[in-house]
Design a protein around this motif. Sequence first.
Motif, mmCIF file in Angstrom:
data_model
loop_
_atom_site.group_PDB
_atom_site.id
_atom_site.type_symbol
_atom_site.label_atom_id
_atom_site.label_comp_id
_atom_site.label_asym_id
_atom_site.label_seq_id
_atom_site.Cartn_x
_atom_site.Cartn_y
_atom_site.Cartn_z
ATOM 1 N N ILE A 11 0.851 -1.206 0.000
ATOM 2 C CA ILE A 11 0.000 0.000 0.000
ATOM 3 C C ILE A 11 0.878 1.245 0.000
ATOM 4 O O ILE A 11 0.641 2.186 -0.761
ATOM 5 C CB ILE A 11 -0.967 -0.003 1.205
ATOM 6 N N LYS A 12 1.912 1.238 0.834
ATOM 7 C CA LYS A 12 2.826 2.385 0.898
ATOM 8 C C LYS A 12 3.455 2.634 -0.473
ATOM 9 O O LYS A 12 3.469 3.770 -0.959
ATOM 10 C CB LYS A 12 3.906 2.130 1.944
ATOM 11 N N ALA A 13 3.926 1.574 -1.108
ATOM 12 C CA ALA A 13 4.559 1.720 -2.423
ATOM 13 C C ALA A 13 3.560 2.219 -3.467
ATOM 14 O O ALA A 13 3.893 3.081 -4.291
ATOM 15 C CB ALA A 13 5.154 0.382 -2.860
ATOM 16 N N ILE A 14 2.356 1.717 -3.422
ATOM 17 C CA ILE A 14 1.326 2.118 -4.391
ATOM 18 C C ILE A 14 0.976 3.592 -4.221
ATOM 19 O O ILE A 14 0.925 4.356 -5.179
ATOM 20 C CB ILE A 14 0.068 1.230 -4.254
ATOM 21 N N VAL A 15 0.752 4.001 -2.978
ATOM 22 C CA VAL A 15 0.348 5.392 -2.700
ATOM 23 C C VAL A 15 1.470 6.368 -3.063
ATOM 24 O O VAL A 15 1.205 7.469 -3.528
ATOM 25 C CB VAL A 15 -0.093 5.536 -1.223
ATOM 26 N N GLU A 16 2.711 5.954 -2.872
ATOM 27 C CA GLU A 16 3.829 6.833 -3.225
ATOM 28 C C GLU A 16 4.040 6.917 -4.735
ATOM 29 O O GLU A 16 4.530 7.914 -5.237
ATOM 30 C CB GLU A 16 5.114 6.357 -2.544
ATOM 31 N N ALA A 17 3.635 5.880 -5.467
ATOM 32 C CA ALA A 17 3.886 5.841 -6.913
ATOM 33 C C ALA A 17 2.719 6.330 -7.751
ATOM 34 O O ALA A 17 2.912 6.747 -8.895
ATOM 35 C CB ALA A 17 4.244 4.416 -7.337
ATOM 36 N N ILE A 35 -6.150 -2.426 -7.095
ATOM 37 C CA ILE A 35 -4.734 -2.532 -7.444
ATOM 38 C C ILE A 35 -4.075 -3.650 -6.633
ATOM 39 O O ILE A 35 -3.283 -4.435 -7.168
ATOM 40 C CB ILE A 35 -4.010 -1.179 -7.242
ATOM 41 N N LEU A 36 -4.428 -3.752 -5.359
ATOM 42 C CA LEU A 36 -3.882 -4.832 -4.533
ATOM 43 C C LEU A 36 -4.311 -6.196 -5.079
ATOM 44 O O LEU A 36 -3.504 -7.123 -5.158
ATOM 45 C CB LEU A 36 -4.332 -4.671 -3.080
ATOM 46 N N ARG A 37 -5.565 -6.296 -5.486
ATOM 47 C CA ARG A 37 -6.052 -7.565 -6.045
ATOM 48 C C ARG A 37 -5.317 -7.895 -7.339
ATOM 49 O O ARG A 37 -5.006 -9.056 -7.584
ATOM 50 C CB ARG A 37 -7.560 -7.505 -6.270
ATOM 51 N N GLU A 38 -5.038 -6.875 -8.164
ATOM 52 C CA GLU A 38 -4.267 -7.101 -9.396
ATOM 53 C C GLU A 38 -2.882 -7.651 -9.078
ATOM 54 O O GLU A 38 -2.298 -8.379 -9.878
ATOM 55 C CB GLU A 38 -4.103 -5.787 -10.174
ATOM 56 N N PHE A 42 0.742 10.185 2.606
ATOM 57 C CA PHE A 42 1.225 10.101 3.971
ATOM 58 C C PHE A 42 1.302 11.505 4.539
ATOM 59 O O PHE A 42 1.481 12.474 3.800
ATOM 60 C CB PHE A 42 2.590 9.406 4.008
ATOM 61 N N PRO A 43 1.158 11.673 5.856
ATOM 62 C CA PRO A 43 1.157 13.024 6.436
ATOM 63 C C PRO A 43 2.325 13.890 5.992
ATOM 64 O O PRO A 43 2.164 15.094 5.820
ATOM 65 C CB PRO A 43 1.194 12.748 7.947
ATOM 66 N N LYS A 44 3.506 13.304 5.746
ATOM 67 C CA LYS A 44 4.645 14.100 5.271
ATOM 68 C C LYS A 44 4.319 14.786 3.952
ATOM 69 O O LYS A 44 4.889 15.804 3.618
ATOM 70 C CB LYS A 44 5.896 13.248 5.115
ATOM 71 N N ALA A 96 9.108 20.949 -4.239
ATOM 72 C CA ALA A 96 7.785 20.360 -3.998
ATOM 73 C C ALA A 96 7.911 18.866 -3.733
ATOM 74 O O ALA A 96 6.999 18.239 -3.215
ATOM 75 C CB ALA A 96 6.876 20.615 -5.200
ATOM 76 N N HIS A 97 9.048 18.283 -4.112
ATOM 77 C CA HIS A 97 9.330 16.865 -3.880
ATOM 78 C C HIS A 97 8.255 15.953 -4.465
ATOM 79 O O HIS A 97 7.818 15.009 -3.828
ATOM 80 C CB HIS A 97 9.512 16.582 -2.385
ATOM 81 N N TRP A 98 7.847 16.260 -5.698
ATOM 82 C CA TRP A 98 6.907 15.377 -6.371
ATOM 83 C C TRP A 98 7.599 14.039 -6.613
ATOM 84 O O TRP A 98 8.668 14.012 -7.234
ATOM 85 C CB TRP A 98 6.466 15.972 -7.703
ATOM 86 N N PRO A 99 7.016 12.945 -6.184
ATOM 87 C CA PRO A 99 7.672 11.644 -6.373
ATOM 88 C C PRO A 99 7.775 11.240 -7.844
ATOM 89 O O PRO A 99 8.591 10.392 -8.191
ATOM 90 C CB PRO A 99 6.777 10.675 -5.600
ATOM 91 N N GLU A 100 6.997 11.877 -8.716
ATOM 92 C CA GLU A 100 7.018 11.552 -10.142
ATOM 93 C C GLU A 100 8.237 12.125 -10.854
ATOM 94 O O GLU A 100 8.565 11.707 -11.956
ATOM 95 C CB GLU A 100 5.769 12.114 -10.846
ATOM 96 N N LEU A 101 8.891 13.095 -10.226
ATOM 97 C CA LEU A 101 9.970 13.830 -10.890
ATOM 98 C C LEU A 101 11.350 13.403 -10.402
ATOM 99 O O LEU A 101 11.557 13.185 -9.214
ATOM 100 C CB LEU A 101 9.814 15.335 -10.652
ATOM 101 N N ILE A 102 12.287 13.320 -11.341
ATOM 102 C CA ILE A 102 13.686 13.082 -10.989
ATOM 103 C C ILE A 102 14.354 14.416 -10.687
ATOM 104 O O ILE A 102 15.095 14.551 -9.729
ATOM 105 C CB ILE A 102 14.419 12.347 -12.135
ATOM 106 N N GLY A 103 14.079 15.426 -11.519
ATOM 107 C CA GLY A 103 14.671 16.736 -11.295
ATOM 108 C C GLY A 103 14.416 17.672 -12.453
ATOM 109 O O GLY A 103 13.681 17.354 -13.383
ATOM 110 N N THR A 104 15.031 18.846 -12.371
ATOM 111 C CA THR A 104 14.842 19.883 -13.377
ATOM 112 C C THR A 104 16.184 20.475 -13.780
ATOM 113 O O THR A 104 17.159 20.407 -13.028
ATOM 114 C CB THR A 104 13.957 21.033 -12.846
ATOM 115 N N VAL A 105 16.209 21.069 -14.971
ATOM 116 C CA VAL A 105 17.336 21.877 -15.439
ATOM 117 C C VAL A 105 16.718 23.171 -15.946
ATOM 118 O O VAL A 105 15.823 23.140 -16.791
ATOM 119 C CB VAL A 105 18.111 21.171 -16.577
ATOM 120 N N ALA A 106 17.183 24.294 -15.412
ATOM 121 C CA ALA A 106 16.549 25.561 -15.741
ATOM 122 C C ALA A 106 17.467 26.489 -16.511
ATOM 123 O O ALA A 106 18.660 26.578 -16.234
ATOM 124 C CB ALA A 106 16.095 26.271 -14.469
ATOM 125 N N GLY A 107 16.857 27.176 -17.470
ATOM 126 C CA GLY A 107 17.500 28.277 -18.159
ATOM 127 C C GLY A 107 16.766 29.547 -17.779
ATOM 128 O O GLY A 107 15.978 29.570 -16.839
#
Length: 152
Positions: free
Chosen positions: A9-15, A27-30, A63-65, A113-124
Amino acid sequence: MKNYRQAKIKAIVEAQSIETQEELAAILREQKIDVTQATVSRDIKELHLVKVPYGRGKYRYAFPKDLQRAHSEVKMKKIFQDVVTHIESSGNLIVIKTHPGAGGTVAFALDNAHWPELIGTVAGDDTILVIVKQGVSAQDVAEHMRNMITSE
């Protein structure tokens, strides 16, 4: 079994953005984990999951964090509305165009923002390259960003 299920559940909610207990149970049943809605409800309570806003009037389990992320997203939404002019995605990349001089500000907001979907950014100066984790839809993340610009 309970510890294993709750770790899943933790892994699913974070992803993923999970909006309902029923969605989580499916999703758990899958994943071949036999659960009832009551079991999922107890797990959510024991894991102290909360619902946080994302997108247009939608809520997802987190999660609360992740509450800090929700608060930072309010600030980021304001930045996006003020300076972002265009968002485009391709593969696992997103390109964000801003008003001149605002690229670093938007990239900083995304990185913090620490979005778990993102690795990072490069800005110009007025362009940001956002790298999305493999297996995550950059198109969906870009759409979420676009919604921050257009939602009230």
